[in-house]
Design a protein around this motif. Sequence first.
Motif, PDB file in Angstrom:
ATOM      1  N   GLU A   6       0.824  -1.202   0.000  1.00 44.40           N
ATOM      2  CA  GLU A   6       0.000   0.000   0.000  1.00 44.40           C
ATOM      3  C   GLU A   6       0.862   1.257   0.000  1.00 44.40           C
ATOM      4  O   GLU A   6       2.001   1.240   0.478  1.00 44.40           O
ATOM      5  CB  GLU A   6      -0.910   0.049   1.239  1.00 44.40           C
ATOM      6  CG  GLU A   6      -1.829  -1.133   1.421  1.00 44.40           C
ATOM      7  CD  GLU A   6      -1.275  -2.150   2.383  1.00 44.40           C
ATOM      8  OE1 GLU A   6      -2.074  -2.885   2.996  1.00 44.40           O
ATOM      9  OE2 GLU A   6      -0.037  -2.224   2.523  1.00 44.40           O
ATOM     10  N   GLY A   8       0.248   5.934  -0.168  1.00 46.24           N
ATOM     11  CA  GLY A   8      -0.677   7.053  -0.284  1.00 46.24           C
ATOM     12  C   GLY A   8      -1.236   7.576   1.018  1.00 46.24           C
ATOM     13  O   GLY A   8      -1.962   8.573   1.017  1.00 46.24           O
ATOM     14  N   ARG A  19      -5.789   9.553  -1.726  1.00 44.86           N
ATOM     15  CA  ARG A  19      -5.969   8.402  -2.596  1.00 44.86           C
ATOM     16  C   ARG A  19      -4.950   7.345  -2.208  1.00 44.86           C
ATOM     17  O   ARG A  19      -3.740   7.565  -2.329  1.00 44.86           O
ATOM     18  CB  ARG A  19      -5.777   8.779  -4.061  1.00 44.86           C
ATOM     19  CG  ARG A  19      -6.130   7.658  -5.035  1.00 44.86           C
ATOM     20  CD  ARG A  19      -5.591   7.957  -6.412  1.00 44.86           C
ATOM     21  NE  ARG A  19      -6.199   7.121  -7.437  1.00 44.86           N
ATOM     22  CZ  ARG A  19      -5.607   6.861  -8.616  1.00 44.86           C
ATOM     23  NH1 ARG A  19      -4.425   7.372  -8.885  1.00 44.86           N
ATOM     24  NH2 ARG A  19      -6.217   6.111  -9.506  1.00 44.86           N
ATOM     25  N   SER A  21      -3.227   3.677  -2.793  1.00 45.67           N
ATOM     26  CA  SER A  21      -2.930   2.752  -3.875  1.00 45.67           C
ATOM     27  C   SER A  21      -2.410   1.449  -3.294  1.00 45.67           C
ATOM     28  O   SER A  21      -1.780   1.432  -2.236  1.00 45.67           O
ATOM     29  CB  SER A  21      -1.884   3.337  -4.816  1.00 45.67           C
ATOM     30  OG  SER A  21      -2.331   4.533  -5.412  1.00 45.67           O
ATOM     31  N   CYS A  22      -2.665   0.370  -4.001  1.00 44.59           N
ATOM     32  CA  CYS A  22      -2.172  -0.942  -3.591  1.00 44.59           C
ATOM     33  C   CYS A  22      -1.630  -1.633  -4.836  1.00 44.59           C
ATOM     34  O   CYS A  22      -2.382  -1.875  -5.786  1.00 44.59           O
ATOM     35  CB  CYS A  22      -3.283  -1.754  -2.955  1.00 44.59           C
ATOM     36  SG  CYS A  22      -2.829  -3.447  -2.524  1.00 44.59           S
ATOM     37  N   TRP A  36     -10.379  -3.193   0.879  1.00 42.43           N
ATOM     38  CA  TRP A  36      -9.683  -2.269   1.773  1.00 42.43           C
ATOM     39  C   TRP A  36     -10.312  -2.403   3.153  1.00 42.43           C
ATOM     40  O   TRP A  36     -11.533  -2.358   3.295  1.00 42.43           O
ATOM     41  CB  TRP A  36      -9.809  -0.831   1.287  1.00 42.43           C
ATOM     42  CG  TRP A  36      -8.944  -0.483   0.119  1.00 42.43           C
ATOM     43  CD1 TRP A  36      -9.311  -0.432  -1.198  1.00 42.43           C
ATOM     44  CD2 TRP A  36      -7.564  -0.116   0.155  1.00 42.43           C
ATOM     45  NE1 TRP A  36      -8.238  -0.072  -1.978  1.00 42.43           N
ATOM     46  CE2 TRP A  36      -7.151   0.136  -1.166  1.00 42.43           C
ATOM     47  CE3 TRP A  36      -6.621   0.019   1.170  1.00 42.43           C
ATOM     48  CZ2 TRP A  36      -5.851   0.511  -1.501  1.00 42.43           C
ATOM     49  CZ3 TRP A  36      -5.332   0.386   0.854  1.00 42.43           C
ATOM     50  CH2 TRP A  36      -4.953   0.638  -0.476  1.00 42.43           C
ATOM     51  N   SER A  71     -11.591   1.220  -6.710  1.00 44.69           N
ATOM     52  CA  SER A  71     -11.468   0.907  -8.134  1.00 44.69           C
ATOM     53  C   SER A  71     -10.230   0.037  -8.330  1.00 44.69           C
ATOM     54  O   SER A  71      -9.404  -0.088  -7.437  1.00 44.69           O
ATOM     55  CB  SER A  71     -11.364   2.185  -8.965  1.00 44.69           C
ATOM     56  OG  SER A  71     -10.208   2.929  -8.618  1.00 44.69           O
ATOM     57  N   ARG A  72     -10.159  -0.567  -9.502  1.00 46.45           N
ATOM     58  CA  ARG A  72      -9.006  -1.410  -9.802  1.00 46.45           C
ATOM     59  C   ARG A  72      -8.630  -1.269 -11.263  1.00 46.45           C
ATOM     60  O   ARG A  72      -9.470  -0.976 -12.115  1.00 46.45           O
ATOM     61  CB  ARG A  72      -9.269  -2.856  -9.433  1.00 46.45           C
ATOM     62  CG  ARG A  72     -10.321  -3.549 -10.264  1.00 46.45           C
ATOM     63  CD  ARG A  72     -10.640  -4.945  -9.679  1.00 46.45           C
ATOM     64  NE  ARG A  72      -9.508  -5.850  -9.773  1.00 46.45           N
ATOM     65  CZ  ARG A  72      -9.392  -6.972  -9.055  1.00 46.45           C
ATOM     66  NH1 ARG A  72     -10.360  -7.323  -8.204  1.00 46.45           N
ATOM     67  NH2 ARG A  72      -8.340  -7.749  -9.199  1.00 46.45           N
ATOM     68  N   MET A  78      -3.255  -2.959  -9.962  1.00 47.48           N
ATOM     69  CA  MET A  78      -3.428  -1.932  -8.944  1.00 47.48           C
ATOM     70  C   MET A  78      -4.871  -1.875  -8.476  1.00 47.48           C
ATOM     71  O   MET A  78      -5.810  -2.116  -9.244  1.00 47.48           O
ATOM     72  CB  MET A  78      -3.045  -0.564  -9.484  1.00 47.48           C
ATOM     73  CG  MET A  78      -1.596  -0.398  -9.898  1.00 47.48           C
ATOM     74  SD  MET A  78      -0.462  -0.397  -8.485  1.00 47.48           S
ATOM     75  CE  MET A  78      -0.957   1.119  -7.665  1.00 47.48           C
ATOM     76  N   TYR A  80      -7.264   0.893  -5.934  1.00 47.07           N
ATOM     77  CA  TYR A  80      -7.215   2.232  -5.371  1.00 47.07           C
ATOM     78  C   TYR A  80      -8.377   2.451  -4.410  1.00 47.07           C
ATOM     79  O   TYR A  80      -9.424   1.817  -4.518  1.00 47.07           O
ATOM     80  CB  TYR A  80      -7.292   3.276  -6.488  1.00 47.07           C
ATOM     81  CG  TYR A  80      -6.269   3.090  -7.568  1.00 47.07           C
ATOM     82  CD1 TYR A  80      -6.602   2.454  -8.766  1.00 47.07           C
ATOM     83  CD2 TYR A  80      -4.963   3.544  -7.403  1.00 47.07           C
ATOM     84  CE1 TYR A  80      -5.659   2.277  -9.764  1.00 47.07           C
ATOM     85  CE2 TYR A  80      -4.016   3.374  -8.399  1.00 47.07           C
ATOM     86  CZ  TYR A  80      -4.375   2.746  -9.579  1.00 47.07           C
ATOM     87  OH  TYR A  80      -3.432   2.572 -10.567  1.00 47.07           O
ATOM     88  N   GLN A  82     -10.125   5.986  -3.292  1.00 44.28           N
ATOM     89  CA  GLN A  82     -10.237   7.436  -3.260  1.00 44.28           C
ATOM     90  C   GLN A  82     -11.094   7.817  -2.067  1.00 44.28           C
ATOM     91  O   GLN A  82     -12.231   7.364  -1.941  1.00 44.28           O
ATOM     92  CB  GLN A  82     -10.881   7.952  -4.543  1.00 44.28           C
ATOM     93  CG  GLN A  82     -11.094   9.458  -4.572  1.00 44.28           C
ATOM     94  CD  GLN A  82      -9.788  10.233  -4.592  1.00 44.28           C
ATOM     95  OE1 GLN A  82      -8.867   9.877  -5.324  1.00 44.28           O
ATOM     96  NE2 GLN A  82      -9.695  11.287  -3.789  1.00 44.28           N
ATOM     97  N   CYS A  96      -4.768  -3.198   2.438  1.00 42.09           N
ATOM     98  CA  CYS A  96      -5.230  -3.788   1.191  1.00 42.09           C
ATOM     99  C   CYS A  96      -5.216  -5.304   1.354  1.00 42.09           C
ATOM    100  O   CYS A  96      -4.298  -5.857   1.985  1.00 42.09           O
ATOM    101  CB  CYS A  96      -4.279  -3.351   0.075  1.00 42.09           C
ATOM    102  SG  CYS A  96      -4.572  -4.073  -1.526  1.00 42.09           S
TER     103      CYS A  96
END
Length: 121
Positions: A6, A8, A19, A21-22, A36, A71-72, A78, A80, A82, A96
């Motif tokens: 992970e 961010g 945001r 990220s993973c 998440w 989202s992915r 990845m 995400y 947000q 994640c």
Amino acid sequence: QVQLVESGGGLVQAGGSLRLSCAASGRTFRDYAMGWFRQAPGKEREIVAAINWSGGRLNYADSVKGRFTISRDNAKNMVYLQMNSLSPEDTAVYYCAAGTFGYISGSYNSWGQGTQVTVSS
């Protein structure tokens, strides 16, 4: 299993956005649903959001609905998160996870190391 990292997290004022990220590596990313989770001090780990392999099925905790979006990107391996309109109650370590689509931690068998999110009032 898949390896997850992970990024961010950080410190943000209430009302702000972050945001997460993973990045996933290892086994085929698209085979997995992603989630998440978060864990605040003294509290149990809880689901924040989940997404199935295609992105066509989503789930959110009631506390984040309308504020957070998962989202992915399967081409980039990845996922995400947000996060908008953050409040101090969102302060936690965010994790994640990869596994089967579900709302409990037991549905997931691969976990990242976590990233700290701190929201100041």
